[in-house]
Scaffold this active site. Structure first.
Site, short mmCIF file in Angstrom:
data_model
loop_
_atom_site.label_atom_id
_atom_site.label_comp_id
_atom_site.label_asym_id
_atom_site.label_seq_id
_atom_site.Cartn_x
_atom_site.Cartn_y
_atom_site.Cartn_z
N ALA A 34 8.32 -7.44 12.99
CA ALA A 34 7.55 -6.29 13.49
C ALA A 34 7.59 -6.24 15.01
CB ALA A 34 6.12 -6.37 12.99
N LYS A 48 14.44 -7.08 5.18
CA LYS A 48 14.68 -6.13 6.26
C LYS A 48 15.98 -6.39 7.02
CE LYS A 48 9.97 -4.55 7.16
NZ LYS A 48 8.96 -4.24 8.20
N GLY A 94 3.44 -12.35 19.31
CA GLY A 94 4.26 -12.54 18.13
C GLY A 94 5.71 -12.17 18.40
N GLY A 135 -4.33 -1.49 12.19
CA GLY A 135 -2.99 -1.58 11.63
C GLY A 135 -2.66 -0.48 10.63
N ASP A 184 9.45 1.69 11.71
CA ASP A 184 8.34 0.91 12.27
C ASP A 184 8.08 1.29 13.72
OD1 ASP A 184 7.67 -0.57 10.01
OD2 ASP A 184 9.07 -2.19 10.48
N THR A 202 10.50 -4.09 2.49
CA THR A 202 9.57 -5.05 3.08
C THR A 202 10.21 -6.42 3.05
OG1 THR A 202 8.48 -5.49 0.96
CG2 THR A 202 7.61 -3.68 2.29
N ASN A 222 13.78 -0.81 7.52
CA ASN A 222 12.63 -0.73 6.62
C ASN A 222 12.68 0.51 5.74
OD1 ASN A 222 11.85 1.32 8.45
ND2 ASN A 222 9.69 0.86 8.14
N LYS A 276 0.82 -1.21 0.00
CA LYS A 276 0.00 0.00 0.00
C LYS A 276 0.86 1.26 0.00
CE LYS A 276 -3.71 -2.30 2.60
NZ LYS A 276 -4.70 -2.37 1.52
#
Length: 286
Positions: free
Chosen positions: A135, A69, A131, A252, A106, A65, A90, A18
């Site tokens: 990220a 990275k 996670g 997000g 980020d 991306t 990034n 995006k």
């Protein structure tokens, strides 16, 4: 070669990005004569890509991306201290002399929608982070610096512990198995006013095409803010369930726009306008 300044986003795959829509919107709104586009770059082609762009004075840099990275780091001339700490890049910026510097936006992007809340004094701050991927590294570093006690959950608790020891040393942080949060709990939380509790999905679970995230909201203390970094769908099952139970939520896309805003400043030297954020988010969710 381009005849005017341009930046790119690189990855493999890249069609889903995006970033061109975000930066293109800001270039138009700011009246900047520049371009931003997506470029498919494989792992095998990464070094050649940077070699070609390094000699192009119109190229301002690129967003990075997956899966590049970390692989891009040894190909750069310099690393911003935060990118070095996080161990992931990034954003790459070309200097006037052709040197390439790696940044990580980020962390700033994640914190941006929390700015108002973080500006308040709190008795205690705790974040439950789900996670342990790339990220999560930026989020752990950012929240540690913001004074949070962290509970980091991953499929491999040893990996979570190692990440905490590396990125947030010295704090009383906790590593736990991800499936701990899948079953209901009757734990009695500290519900005093002035405590900031944050629940963060920093994994791809719940993303379109991925397995669901198993998180029972009984693990979210009263008044928690639930933040899901997944961008597709815009409203994830976690966010929908949290809203139904009265929790405040952050999508997000807010992080995506925040990290892009920091990168835009590095590429084009201007802060993009914020007046159109709501329209931009609608455009991105189509």
């Amino acid at each position: 070669m381009s005849k005017r300044p341009y930046a790119e986003v690189i990855g493999d795959p890249i069609a889903q990005s995006k970033s061109p829509a975000i930066h293109g919107h800001w270039l138009r709104e700011s009246g900047i004569e520049g371009d931003y586009r997506a470029q498919h770059v494989t792992a095998e082609g990464l070094a050649d890509y940077l070699g070609e762009r390094r000699s192009d004075p119109d190229w301002r840099g690129c967003n990075v991306t997956m899966p590049h990275k970390q692989a891009i780091i040894p190909l750069l001339d310099r690393l911003d201290p935060l990118a070095r700490k996080i161990g992931a890049v990034n954003t790459v910026v070309r200097g006037a002399d052709g040197t390439l510097t790696g940044y990580n936006t980020d962390a700033a992007g994640f914190l941006e929608p929390l700015g108002e809340e973080l500006g308040k004094p709190h008795l205690f701050r705790m974040a439950r982070i789900l996670g342990t991927g790339g990220a999560a590294r930026a989020i752990v570093a950012a929240l540690s610096e913001a004074g949070f006690t962290l509970v980091l959950a991953g499929r491999n608790p040893d990996k979570a512990r190692a990440m905490l020891d590396e990125l947030a040393p010295g704090g009383e942080h906790h590593a736990i198995a991800l499936d701990h949060f899948g079953a209901a709990t009757d734990f009695v939380f500290d519900d005093r006013e002035g405590i900031f509790d944050l629940v963060v999905n920093a994994s791809p679970l719940g993303m379109t095409g991925q397995p669901a995230l198993a998180f029972d909201l009984s693990h979210a203390p009263p008044g928690s803010l639930v933040y899901d970094i997944v961008t597709a769908p815009r409203r994830t099952p976690l966010l929908d369930a949290a809203s139904k139970q009265g929790f405040a939520t952050i999508e997000g896309l807010a992080m995506l726009i925040g990290q892009a805003r920091a990168a835009f400043r590095l590429f084009f030297g201007e802060t993009p306008p914020r007046e159109g954020d709501a329209a931009l988010m609608e455009e991105l969710s189509r």
